[in-house]
Enzyme design. Structure first.
Site, PDB file in Angstrom:
ATOM      1  N   THR A 111      36.110   0.954  -6.925  1.00 41.26           N
ATOM      2  CA  THR A 111      36.196   2.275  -6.203  1.00 41.26           C
ATOM      3  C   THR A 111      35.504   3.247  -7.082  1.00 41.26           C
ATOM      4  O   THR A 111      34.865   2.910  -7.967  1.00 41.26           O
ATOM      5  CB  THR A 111      37.978   2.467  -6.403  1.00 41.26           C
ATOM      6  OG1 THR A 111      38.077   2.662  -7.935  1.00 41.26           O
ATOM      7  CG2 THR A 111      38.590   1.238  -5.865  1.00 41.26           C
ATOM      8  N   CYS A 112      35.707   4.483  -6.634  1.00 44.78           N
ATOM      9  CA  CYS A 112      35.044   5.515  -7.292  1.00 44.78           C
ATOM     10  C   CYS A 112      35.511   5.656  -8.797  1.00 44.78           C
ATOM     11  O   CYS A 112      34.742   6.212  -9.835  1.00 44.78           O
ATOM     12  CB  CYS A 112      35.165   6.630  -6.599  1.00 44.78           C
ATOM     13  SG  CYS A 112      36.954   7.358  -6.451  1.00 44.78           S
ATOM     14  N   ARG A 159      37.013   2.994 -10.688  1.00 40.35           N
ATOM     15  CA  ARG A 159      37.507   1.850 -11.456  1.00 40.35           C
ATOM     16  C   ARG A 159      36.618   0.686 -10.653  1.00 40.35           C
ATOM     17  O   ARG A 159      36.503   0.493  -9.594  1.00 40.35           O
ATOM     18  CB  ARG A 159      38.895   1.392 -11.281  1.00 40.35           C
ATOM     19  CG  ARG A 159      39.199   0.144 -11.909  1.00 40.35           C
ATOM     20  CD  ARG A 159      40.810  -0.167 -11.966  1.00 40.35           C
ATOM     21  NE  ARG A 159      41.414   0.129 -10.699  1.00 40.35           N
ATOM     22  CZ  ARG A 159      42.466  -0.407 -10.432  1.00 40.35           C
ATOM     23  NH1 ARG A 159      43.278  -1.045 -11.508  1.00 40.35           N
ATOM     24  NH2 ARG A 159      43.160  -0.151  -9.409  1.00 40.35           N
TER      25      ARG A 159
END
Length: 121
Positions: free
Chosen positions: A57-58, A60
């Protein structure tokens, strides 16, 4: 996305970088888009990792893996992310976090008596 090989599972390893452990620049470099995930995971399974999946994700990037040897798997996962980042592992190792242990056979949670949470040295 998940990949697996017929090897017998051993220990559970979670290795990642998040907004608390790493820079935005590193997370951007190691981000794995959906279209690239199958090839990335297949390469990990070919290198001493029995099963793996990735969450990207952005904020993680986290790889959850099962392997016969947790220390070997951590090395494989670190090397794969370092290669993806284009930076030497020695320069970014301290930005990863790791969780190791064995799955509790009665549930999907980790058995806390066999779990070690640590920052990579």
């Amino acid at each position: 996305m998940t990949a697996s090989a017929p090897a017998a599972p051993g220990g559970l390893v979670i290795l990642g970088a998040n907004h608390r452990s790493s820079s935005v620049d590193l997370r951007d470099r190691i981000f794995v888009p959906d279209a690239e995930a199958p090839a990335f995971l297949t390469a990990l399974v070919a290198r001493d990792v029995s099963q793996c999946q990735i969450l990207s994700t952005c904020d993680r990037v986290e790889i959850q893996a099962v392997a016969p040897s947790a220390p070997v798997a951590i090395g494989v996962l670190q090397a794969a992310l370092a290669q993806r980042s284009g930076q030497p592992l020695a320069e970014i190792r301290d930005q990863f976090y790791a969780l190791t242990g064995r799955p509790d056979r009665k549930s999907t949670r980790l058995n806390s008596s066999h779990t070690d949470i640590s920052r990579m040295p």
